[in-house]
Motif scaffolding. Structure first.
Motif, short mmCIF file in Angstrom:
data_model
loop_
_atom_site.label_atom_id
_atom_site.label_comp_id
_atom_site.label_asym_id
_atom_site.label_seq_id
_atom_site.Cartn_x
_atom_site.Cartn_y
_atom_site.Cartn_z
N ASP A 64 0.88 -1.17 0.00
CA ASP A 64 0.00 0.00 0.00
C ASP A 64 0.92 1.22 0.00
O ASP A 64 1.50 1.58 1.02
CB ASP A 64 -0.90 -0.01 1.23
N VAL A 65 1.06 1.87 -1.15
CA VAL A 65 2.03 2.96 -1.27
C VAL A 65 1.66 4.19 -0.47
O VAL A 65 2.49 5.08 -0.28
CB VAL A 65 2.24 3.35 -2.74
N SER A 66 0.42 4.25 0.02
CA SER A 66 0.00 5.41 0.80
C SER A 66 0.30 5.26 2.29
O SER A 66 0.08 6.19 3.07
CB SER A 66 -1.50 5.67 0.60
N SER A 67 0.81 4.10 2.69
CA SER A 67 1.10 3.82 4.10
C SER A 67 2.56 4.09 4.41
O SER A 67 3.45 3.47 3.81
CB SER A 67 0.76 2.36 4.43
N GLU A 68 2.83 4.99 5.35
CA GLU A 68 4.22 5.29 5.68
C GLU A 68 4.93 4.06 6.24
O GLU A 68 6.08 3.78 5.86
CB GLU A 68 4.30 6.42 6.71
N THR A 69 4.28 3.31 7.10
CA THR A 69 4.91 2.12 7.67
C THR A 69 5.26 1.12 6.58
O THR A 69 6.36 0.56 6.56
CB THR A 69 3.98 1.46 8.70
N ALA A 70 4.32 0.91 5.66
CA ALA A 70 4.55 -0.07 4.60
C ALA A 70 5.68 0.36 3.68
O ALA A 70 6.53 -0.46 3.29
CB ALA A 70 3.27 -0.26 3.79
N VAL A 71 5.75 1.64 3.33
CA VAL A 71 6.82 2.12 2.44
C VAL A 71 8.17 2.03 3.15
O VAL A 71 9.16 1.59 2.56
CB VAL A 71 6.53 3.56 1.98
N PHE A 72 8.21 2.43 4.40
CA PHE A 72 9.45 2.34 5.17
C PHE A 72 9.95 0.89 5.21
O PHE A 72 11.14 0.63 4.98
CB PHE A 72 9.23 2.86 6.59
N GLU A 73 9.04 -0.04 5.50
CA GLU A 73 9.44 -1.44 5.58
C GLU A 73 9.89 -1.98 4.23
O GLU A 73 10.80 -2.82 4.16
CB GLU A 73 8.27 -2.27 6.14
N TRP A 74 9.28 -1.50 3.15
CA TRP A 74 9.69 -1.92 1.81
C TRP A 74 11.12 -1.48 1.51
O TRP A 74 11.93 -2.27 1.04
CB TRP A 74 8.73 -1.37 0.77
N ILE A 75 11.44 -0.25 1.83
CA ILE A 75 12.80 0.25 1.58
C ILE A 75 13.81 -0.47 2.48
O ILE A 75 14.93 -0.81 2.03
CB ILE A 75 12.88 1.77 1.78
N GLU A 76 13.42 -0.77 3.70
CA GLU A 76 14.29 -1.55 4.57
C GLU A 76 14.53 -2.96 3.99
O GLU A 76 15.64 -3.49 4.08
CB GLU A 76 13.66 -1.66 5.97
N LYS A 77 13.50 -3.52 3.39
CA LYS A 77 13.63 -4.84 2.76
C LYS A 77 14.60 -4.77 1.58
O LYS A 77 15.44 -5.67 1.39
CB LYS A 77 12.26 -5.32 2.29
N ILE A 78 14.53 -3.69 0.80
CA ILE A 78 15.46 -3.52 -0.31
C ILE A 78 16.89 -3.42 0.21
O ILE A 78 17.82 -4.04 -0.32
CB ILE A 78 15.10 -2.27 -1.14
N ALA A 79 17.07 -2.65 1.29
CA ALA A 79 18.40 -2.49 1.88
C ALA A 79 18.96 -3.82 2.36
O ALA A 79 20.14 -4.14 2.13
CB ALA A 79 18.35 -1.48 3.01
N SER A 80 18.12 -4.61 3.04
CA SER A 80 18.61 -5.87 3.59
C SER A 80 18.82 -6.93 2.51
O SER A 80 19.72 -7.77 2.62
CB SER A 80 17.64 -6.39 4.65
N THR A 81 18.01 -6.89 1.45
CA THR A 81 18.10 -7.89 0.38
C THR A 81 19.21 -7.57 -0.61
O THR A 81 20.00 -8.45 -0.99
CB THR A 81 16.76 -7.99 -0.37
N SER A 82 19.26 -6.31 -1.04
CA SER A 82 20.18 -5.93 -2.12
C SER A 82 21.33 -5.04 -1.66
O SER A 82 22.32 -4.88 -2.38
CB SER A 82 19.40 -5.22 -3.23
N LEU A 122 6.33 9.85 0.33
CA LEU A 122 6.86 8.78 1.18
C LEU A 122 7.97 8.01 0.48
O LEU A 122 8.99 7.67 1.09
CB LEU A 122 5.73 7.83 1.59
N GLY A 123 7.77 7.72 -0.80
CA GLY A 123 8.79 7.00 -1.53
C GLY A 123 10.12 7.73 -1.48
O GLY A 123 11.15 7.16 -1.08
N MET A 124 10.13 9.00 -1.85
CA MET A 124 11.38 9.76 -1.87
C MET A 124 11.96 9.94 -0.48
O MET A 124 13.18 9.90 -0.30
CB MET A 124 11.17 11.09 -2.57
N LYS A 125 11.10 10.13 0.49
CA LYS A 125 11.57 10.31 1.87
C LYS A 125 12.45 9.15 2.32
O LYS A 125 13.49 9.35 2.97
CB LYS A 125 10.37 10.45 2.81
N TYR A 126 12.06 7.93 1.96
CA TYR A 126 12.80 6.76 2.42
C TYR A 126 13.77 6.20 1.36
O TYR A 126 14.72 5.50 1.72
CB TYR A 126 11.82 5.69 2.89
N GLN A 127 13.56 6.52 0.10
CA GLN A 127 14.50 6.07 -0.93
C GLN A 127 15.80 6.86 -0.88
O GLN A 127 16.89 6.29 -1.09
CB GLN A 127 13.85 6.23 -2.32
N ILE A 128 15.71 8.15 -0.64
CA ILE A 128 16.89 9.01 -0.74
C ILE A 128 18.02 8.60 0.20
O ILE A 128 19.18 8.51 -0.24
CB ILE A 128 16.50 10.49 -0.58
#
Length: 273
Positions: A64-82, A122-128
């Motif tokens: 759910d791209v509108s959820s801050e928690t979900a977006v944060f966890e997605w970027i954390e998953k990218i960091a831990s995976t890749s 939210l995407g840019m906040k946590y991607q950057i």
């Protein structure tokens, strides 16, 4: 010639269909490992299968791209995976109803803004921060020709896409010195699955819309994706804060999708990504 994204990691929202799927596939063909996000689990699985057929790394997250928690966890998953992120494509979006502003439900307006604009924030906040850790990279946000025009009946959509353009310019200014480029694409009428379905429901409107385009056709998702991928690549290394219009000349031709508002109010029109 070396692939544009060889040994790089990219992230794409709205990757379950349409422009998002085309971006993901194009990135895979250019050598990237791609993290795919969408609310559509079946669509995500189909996109991942296409990428793996290209021998590309594909990681899926129902999001759910509108959820801050979900977006944060997605970027954390990218960091831990890749361990890195080189390019991000904030593409997820919805259209909302086609209604005059006095009839536009507040709940629908809030939902369109949350999915189309809040998600980009939210995407840019946590991607950057993750892109900075990788030594720099790029972000491409999906706006729309509605960021340049005022399509009648689409107040929520147009407001959100004008907001995407504004966010893109601000974040580009803030991050240029950090080696992060931030741009946007502004697709016109694009033949995504939702648009095709709407065309079948209202062929007269579809014909009117396409006649307003100098190219006399809608765009293909892969045409929009090619522009987005170019913007994110080193080939566009001196381009930042820009919104690239990809619309077959619709906006320069003076055409409008809504010359007679009463013709579209009964239907659910869409430029869905």
């Amino acid at each position: 010639m070396s692939p544009l994204f060889k040994n790089k990691v990219a992230a794409v929202t709205g990757a379950g269909s349409g422009i998002g799927r085309a971006i993901a596939l194009g990135l895979a063909q250019e050598g990237a490992a791609v993290h795919l996000a969408d609310r559509n689990a079946a669509g995500l699985a189909e996109t991942a299968a296409l990428l793996r057929a290209e021998d590309a790394g594909a990681f899926i997250t129902e999001l759910d791209v509108s959820s801050e928690t979900a977006v944060f966890e997605w970027i954390e998953k990218i960091a831990s995976t890749s361990g890195r992120l080189d390019a991000a494509f904030n593409n997820a979006g919805i259209t909302g109803p086609a209604k005059r502003i006095e009839d536009y439900p507040f709940e629908d307006f809030q939902r369109v803004m949350a999915v189309n604009l809040q998600s980009v924030f939210l995407g840019m906040k946590y991607q950057i921060p993750l892109i900075k850790r990788s030594g720099g990279g790029s972000i491409v946000n999906t706006a729309s020709v509605a960021a340049l025009t005022g399509p009648g009946g689409m107040s929520g959509y147009a407001a959100s896409k004008h907001g995407v353009q504004g966010l893109t310019r601000v974040v580009a200014m803030e991050n240029a010195a950090h080696g992060i480029r931030v741009n946007a694409i502004a697709p016109g009428w694009t033949e995504t699955p939702m648009v095709v379905a709407n065309n079948q429901q209202n062929p007269a409107f579809a014909a009117l819309a396409q006649n307003a385009i100098p190219a006399k056709r809608g765009g293909r998702p892969e045409e929009i994706a090619a522009a987005a991928i170019w913007l994110a690549s080193d080939a566009a290394s001196y381009v930042t804060g820009h919104m690239l219009t990809v619309d077959g000349g619709m906006t320069i031709g003076g055409g409008t999708l809504t010359p007679n508002l009463e013709r579209i109010i009964p239907c659910q029109t869409s430029m869905k990504q």
